[in-house]
Enzyme design. Structure first.
Site, PDB file in Angstrom:
ATOM      1  N   ASP A  13      12.123  -2.875  -4.142  1.00 44.72           N
ATOM      2  CA  ASP A  13      11.090  -3.380  -3.222  1.00 44.72           C
ATOM      3  C   ASP A  13      10.739  -2.364  -2.142  1.00 44.72           C
ATOM      4  OD1 ASP A  13      11.269  -5.995  -4.515  1.00 44.72           O
ATOM      5  OD2 ASP A  13      13.125  -6.257  -3.383  1.00 44.72           O
ATOM      6  N   HIS A  41       5.489  -4.872  -8.850  1.00 43.63           N
ATOM      7  CA  HIS A  41       4.919  -4.010  -7.828  1.00 43.63           C
ATOM      8  C   HIS A  41       3.543  -4.526  -7.440  1.00 43.63           C
ATOM      9  CE1 HIS A  41       4.596  -1.906 -11.825  1.00 43.63           C
ATOM     10  NE2 HIS A  41       3.316  -2.030 -11.553  1.00 43.63           N
TER      11      HIS A  41
END
Length: 447
Positions: A13, A41
């Site tokens: 992340d 993503h």
């Protein structure tokens, strides 16, 4: 020509999607080399948000060839949904290629993943429940289904008859779940096969051909270094190798063909799921970072745990991956803070530790040793050069670069492409020199 790997330097992340999207402008080919739908993503282009799990970020560039390598595990249902979503927005997917030797996530993988996690009780590891671990387990046990198997109806039916018979024993006897119907699964997956067939090739051969033609290739990892199966905070890790070395295994590329490795870190640290997290912040400050950083998982929507930047794991990621430069993301999230802390080392049972401990039990006993820096308390999201940044923000970046002993090439100040400072060319820049001739550390923050 350059062959460049983009990796996460924390627990995933970190903003790899945006960085890969930016770098894709200079790439002819973008390759995803590991992981599955357990990673996601987010890319923002002209105010439009794209959330992808399997398809590489470069798909938004019409002339860029995108590949899903053999090291990934593919859930065809999710992949087809992503294809449909992109095509509904008039984004071409004709340049997407899928490795014929990538393994396929099946319905029994998802069922076993969720049931196994529930059965762990207090020993759960924080799986996404998407079947990734069981898919990789079958790959290791040599009982997995590969993409090329989907393309052969007779072979698929024969293999699934044996496999589902065995998986049903586990589902029924161990987890008290109803059995799967083999013919229903075969029919479902043969349908997926027809949709995906035009995209299926030997991607290793395609990558080698691109290298021979001196194309720029970008290798995109999922998750992050600290989630690596071999080098992460085991057992609180993923089932593949997000580190730079995984790019070679997950694509069929020799290590001598890699030119540069770019690491991505947030200006602070986050983690999803279970496992030790020395710099984790409880209370209002942790909530502030979570709110300002919109720290909720792309894949699961789970709230991310937030904490201060940890330079110990940063240095570890630099070493494990052989990084040449770093991209620091979400610097703007820290804009309101009066003071910012950085973990420079740990204390374990009264002793100072400057290195990442390989034992999760020992890591859980680590207490951060902090260096406090002044905040800048002015907005930075509109800054476009280093000179635009307040001095305290620049000092913060320089301090991170010094601690990690690697140059910072990119600074991200928001989700959009234009909210970025390019400090040096991350693709064609120089290889990182570990030391100057006089023995001092090499350049840290180019300007």
């Amino acid at each position: 020509m350059a062959n460049v790997i983009v990796i996460g330097a924390q627990w995933g992340d970190e903003g790899k999607g945006k960085i890969t999207d930016l770098l894709s402008r200079s790439a002819d080919v973008v390759v995803r080399y590991q992981g599955g739908v357990n990673a996601g993503h987010t890319i923002v282009v002209k105010g439009q948000t794209f959330k992808l799990h399997l398809i590489p970020s470069g798909i938004l560039y019409p002339d860029t060839e995108c590949m899903i390598g053999c090291g990934t595990v593919i859930d065809p249902q999710v992949l087809i949904k992503e294809l449909d979503q992109l095509e509904s927005l008039n984004i071409s997917t004709k340049n997407l290629l899928i490795s014929e030797t990538a393994h396929v996530t099946m319905p029994y993988h998802r069922l076993i993943d969720k049931a196994s996690e529930e059965r762990r009780g207090s020993h759960k590891i924080g799986t996404t429940g998407r079947g990734i671990g069981p898919t990789y387990a079958d790959k290791s046990e040599r009982t997995g289904i590969r993409v090329l198997d989907l393309m052969d109806p007779a072979a698929l039916r024969d293999q699934l008859a044996w496999t589902i018979n065995n998986k049903n024993l586990i589902l029924e006897k161990l987890y008290n779940l109803p059995p799967l119907d083999t013919e229903e699964v075969v029919k479902e997956y043969l349908g997926y096969a027809e949709r995906l067939r035009p995209h299926v090739v030997d991607t290793s051969l395609k990558i080698y051909d691109a290298i021979q033609r001196r194309r720029n290739i970008l290798f995109e990892g999922a998750q992050g270094t600290l989630l690596d199966l071999d080098h992460g905070t085991y057992p609180y890790v993923t089932s593949s190798n997000p580190v730079a070395g995984g790019a070679c295994v997950g694509t069929g590329l020799g290590p001598t063909m890699i030119d540069r490795v770019i690491g991505v870190s947030k200006a602070y640290t986050t983690r999803v799921g279970e496992g030790p997290f020395p710099t984790e912040l409880d209370g209002e400050l942790g909530e502030l970072l979570c709110d300002r950083g919109a720290e909720f998982g792309t894949t699961t929507g789970r709230k991310r745990r937030c904490g201060w930047f940890d330079a110990v794991i940063g240095r570890y990621a630099v070493r494990i991956n052989g990084m040449d430069c770093m991209a620091i993301t979400k610097l703007d999230v820290l804009d309101e803070l009066e003071e910012i802390q950085v973990c420079i080392a740990y204390e374990i049972d009264g002793d100072r530790c400057d290195h990442f401990p390989t034992s999760a039990r020992q890591f859980a006993r680590c207490r951060p040793i902090y260096k406090t820096l002044p905040g800048w308390q002015v907005p930075t999201s509109e800054c476009r050069t280093l000179e635009d940044l307040p001095q305290q923000a620049l000092d913060y970046l320089k301090f991170l670069a010094e601690l990690m002993e690697v140059p910072i090439a990119i600074v991200s100040l928001g989700a959009s492409r234009d909210q970025t400072i390019i400090v040096e060319d991350p693709i064609h820049g120089p290889k990182r020199a570990l030391l100057h001739p006089d023995g001092t550390p090499a350049s840290l923050l180019s300007a």
